[in-house]
Motif scaffolding. Structure first.
Motif, mmCIF file in Angstrom:
data_model
loop_
_atom_site.group_PDB
_atom_site.id
_atom_site.type_symbol
_atom_site.label_atom_id
_atom_site.label_comp_id
_atom_site.label_asym_id
_atom_site.label_seq_id
_atom_site.Cartn_x
_atom_site.Cartn_y
_atom_site.Cartn_z
ATOM 1 N N GLN A 1 0.825 -1.219 0.000
ATOM 2 C CA GLN A 1 0.000 0.000 0.000
ATOM 3 C C GLN A 1 0.855 1.262 0.000
ATOM 4 O O GLN A 1 0.607 2.190 -0.773
ATOM 5 N N ILE A 2 1.867 1.300 0.860
ATOM 6 C CA ILE A 2 2.680 2.511 0.955
ATOM 7 C C ILE A 2 3.512 2.709 -0.311
ATOM 8 O O ILE A 2 3.688 3.832 -0.775
ATOM 9 N N GLN A 3 3.986 1.615 -0.911
ATOM 10 C CA GLN A 3 4.775 1.758 -2.137
ATOM 11 C C GLN A 3 3.908 2.235 -3.294
ATOM 12 O O GLN A 3 4.302 3.113 -4.057
ATOM 13 N N ARG A 4 2.714 1.690 -3.415
ATOM 14 C CA ARG A 4 1.810 2.137 -4.485
ATOM 15 C C ARG A 4 1.465 3.614 -4.318
ATOM 16 O O ARG A 4 1.414 4.368 -5.296
ATOM 17 N N ALA A 5 1.214 4.035 -3.078
ATOM 18 C CA ALA A 5 0.877 5.438 -2.831
ATOM 19 C C ALA A 5 2.072 6.342 -3.149
ATOM 20 O O ALA A 5 1.910 7.396 -3.777
ATOM 21 N N ALA A 6 3.265 5.927 -2.737
ATOM 22 C CA ALA A 6 4.471 6.726 -3.005
ATOM 23 C C ALA A 6 4.718 6.839 -4.507
ATOM 24 O O ALA A 6 5.033 7.920 -5.020
ATOM 25 N N ASP A 7 4.566 5.726 -5.231
ATOM 26 C CA ASP A 7 4.735 5.748 -6.684
ATOM 27 C C ASP A 7 3.685 6.642 -7.341
ATOM 28 O O ASP A 7 3.974 7.363 -8.301
ATOM 29 N N SER A 8 2.473 6.601 -6.813
ATOM 30 C CA SER A 8 1.364 7.349 -7.382
ATOM 31 C C SER A 8 1.601 8.857 -7.361
ATOM 32 O O SER A 8 1.124 9.575 -8.253
ATOM 33 N N VAL A 9 2.334 9.351 -6.385
ATOM 34 C CA VAL A 9 2.616 10.791 -6.326
ATOM 35 C C VAL A 9 3.347 11.210 -7.599
ATOM 36 O O VAL A 9 2.907 12.108 -8.326
ATOM 37 N N ALA A 10 4.449 10.528 -7.883
ATOM 38 C CA ALA A 10 5.243 10.871 -9.069
ATOM 39 C C ALA A 10 4.468 10.602 -10.360
ATOM 40 O O ALA A 10 4.538 11.388 -11.308
ATOM 41 N N ILE B 1 -1.227 14.988 -4.286
ATOM 42 C CA ILE B 1 -1.298 15.388 -2.873
ATOM 43 C C ILE B 1 -2.027 14.324 -2.069
ATOM 44 O O ILE B 1 -1.583 13.939 -0.979
ATOM 45 N N ARG B 2 -3.129 13.840 -2.602
ATOM 46 C CA ARG B 2 -3.897 12.808 -1.892
ATOM 47 C C ARG B 2 -3.064 11.537 -1.701
ATOM 48 O O ARG B 2 -3.111 10.912 -0.639
ATOM 49 N N SER B 3 -2.293 11.168 -2.708
ATOM 50 C CA SER B 3 -1.432 9.992 -2.578
ATOM 51 C C SER B 3 -0.339 10.229 -1.539
ATOM 52 O O SER B 3 -0.001 9.321 -0.772
ATOM 53 N N ALA B 4 0.210 11.442 -1.504
ATOM 54 C CA ALA B 4 1.234 11.760 -0.507
ATOM 55 C C ALA B 4 0.646 11.682 0.906
ATOM 56 O O ALA B 4 1.294 11.189 1.834
ATOM 57 N N ILE B 5 -0.584 12.135 1.066
ATOM 58 C CA ILE B 5 -1.243 12.047 2.367
ATOM 59 C C ILE B 5 -1.496 10.590 2.731
ATOM 60 O O ILE B 5 -1.386 10.202 3.905
ATOM 61 N N GLU B 6 -1.779 9.771 1.739
ATOM 62 C CA GLU B 6 -1.929 8.332 1.984
ATOM 63 C C GLU B 6 -0.612 7.731 2.491
ATOM 64 O O GLU B 6 -0.606 6.910 3.408
ATOM 65 N N VAL B 7 0.507 8.155 1.913
ATOM 66 C CA VAL B 7 1.815 7.693 2.391
ATOM 67 C C VAL B 7 1.987 8.069 3.858
ATOM 68 O O VAL B 7 2.412 7.240 4.678
ATOM 69 N N GLU C 1 10.971 5.470 14.883
ATOM 70 C CA GLU C 1 10.629 6.883 15.077
ATOM 71 C C GLU C 1 11.472 7.777 14.163
ATOM 72 O O GLU C 1 10.953 8.730 13.572
ATOM 73 N N SER C 2 12.743 7.463 14.011
ATOM 74 C CA SER C 2 13.605 8.306 13.173
ATOM 75 C C SER C 2 13.214 8.200 11.696
ATOM 76 O O SER C 2 13.182 9.219 10.991
ATOM 77 N N ASN C 3 12.907 6.999 11.218
ATOM 78 C CA ASN C 3 12.444 6.851 9.826
ATOM 79 C C ASN C 3 11.099 7.535 9.624
ATOM 80 O O ASN C 3 10.867 8.176 8.598
ATOM 81 N N PHE C 4 10.222 7.389 10.605
ATOM 82 C CA PHE C 4 8.914 8.048 10.538
ATOM 83 C C PHE C 4 9.096 9.553 10.407
ATOM 84 O O PHE C 4 8.546 10.181 9.497
ATOM 85 N N GLU C 5 9.860 10.136 11.316
ATOM 86 C CA GLU C 5 10.033 11.588 11.324
ATOM 87 C C GLU C 5 10.673 12.094 10.041
ATOM 88 O O GLU C 5 10.250 13.114 9.483
ATOM 89 N N SER C 6 11.672 11.388 9.555
ATOM 90 C CA SER C 6 12.353 11.811 8.340
ATOM 91 C C SER C 6 11.401 11.818 7.148
ATOM 92 O O SER C 6 11.279 12.832 6.437
ATOM 93 N N LEU C 7 10.722 10.710 6.917
ATOM 94 C CA LEU C 7 9.815 10.636 5.774
ATOM 95 C C LEU C 7 8.595 11.537 5.954
ATOM 96 O O LEU C 7 8.134 12.179 5.003
ATOM 97 N N TYR C 8 8.086 11.613 7.173
ATOM 98 C CA TYR C 8 6.945 12.485 7.453
ATOM 99 C C TYR C 8 7.292 13.926 7.062
ATOM 100 O O TYR C 8 6.526 14.595 6.362
ATOM 101 N N ASN C 9 8.443 14.398 7.518
ATOM 102 C CA ASN C 9 8.854 15.778 7.233
ATOM 103 C C ASN C 9 9.075 16.006 5.745
ATOM 104 O O ASN C 9 8.712 17.057 5.212
ATOM 105 N N GLN C 10 9.655 15.029 5.067
ATOM 106 C CA GLN C 10 9.892 15.170 3.632
ATOM 107 C C GLN C 10 8.582 15.185 2.851
ATOM 108 O O GLN C 10 8.439 15.955 1.885
ATOM 109 N N TYR C 11 7.634 14.352 3.250
ATOM 110 C CA TYR C 11 6.332 14.370 2.574
ATOM 111 C C TYR C 11 5.568 15.651 2.875
ATOM 112 O O TYR C 11 4.874 16.185 2.010
ATOM 113 N N GLU C 12 5.698 16.151 4.083
ATOM 114 C CA GLU C 12 5.054 17.418 4.418
ATOM 115 C C GLU C 12 5.580 18.534 3.504
ATOM 116 O O GLU C 12 4.801 19.335 2.972
ATOM 117 N N GLU C 13 6.883 18.573 3.301
ATOM 118 C CA GLU C 13 7.483 19.575 2.421
ATOM 119 C C GLU C 13 7.057 19.366 0.966
ATOM 120 O O GLU C 13 6.777 20.325 0.249
#
Length: 117
Positions: free
Chosen positions: A39-48, A71-77, A92-104
């Motif tokens: 699910q997360i890989q499909r959503a991440a791919d869907s953004v691009a 944007i909706r796919s990024a929010i799904e990620v 927690e560190s992987n979560f925070e890193s990817l969360y912040n990058q997707y937010e940006e």
């Protein structure tokens, strides 16, 4: 780079983040490989993919629609990141890193969308 989308910073970031997601899910336990990992890989791919599809040969209103899908796919990620953290398969560190990058990334896609007439 010959296609319009390849020049877009948001597409370049989305490609990189999709790659980072693929590295992240390599460490998922087997019972999550076909559930959350898929699910997360499909959503991440869907953004691009949505950025690319909407950028070429589309009107600005159509491009905006595809950017909204991105944007909706990024929010799904981001939601999948929360699930993975809750299930203790994303640190927690992987979560925070990817969360912040997707937010940006979401902010950048929104800014691009707002710049279109």
């Amino acid at each position: 780079m010959g296609f319009k989308f390849e020049k877009l910073t948001v597409w370049q970031i989305a490609i990189e983040l999709s790659y980072q997601v693929s590295l992240l899910i390599d460490d998922f336990p087997n019972h999550e490989k076909f559930i959350l990992a898929s699910q997360i890989q499909r959503a991440a791919d869907s953004v691009a993919l949505n950025i690319a599809e909407g950028s070429t040969g589309q009107t600005n209103p159509d491009f905006k629609r595809f950017l909204n899908y991105g944007i909706r796919s990024a929010i799904e990620v981001v939601s999948c990141l929360h699930l993975g953290r809750k299930r203790k398969i994303i640190s927690e560190s992987n979560f925070e890193s990817l969360y912040n990058q997707y937010e940006e990334l979401i902010k950048k896609i929104q800014a691009l969308k707002n710049s279109l007439k």
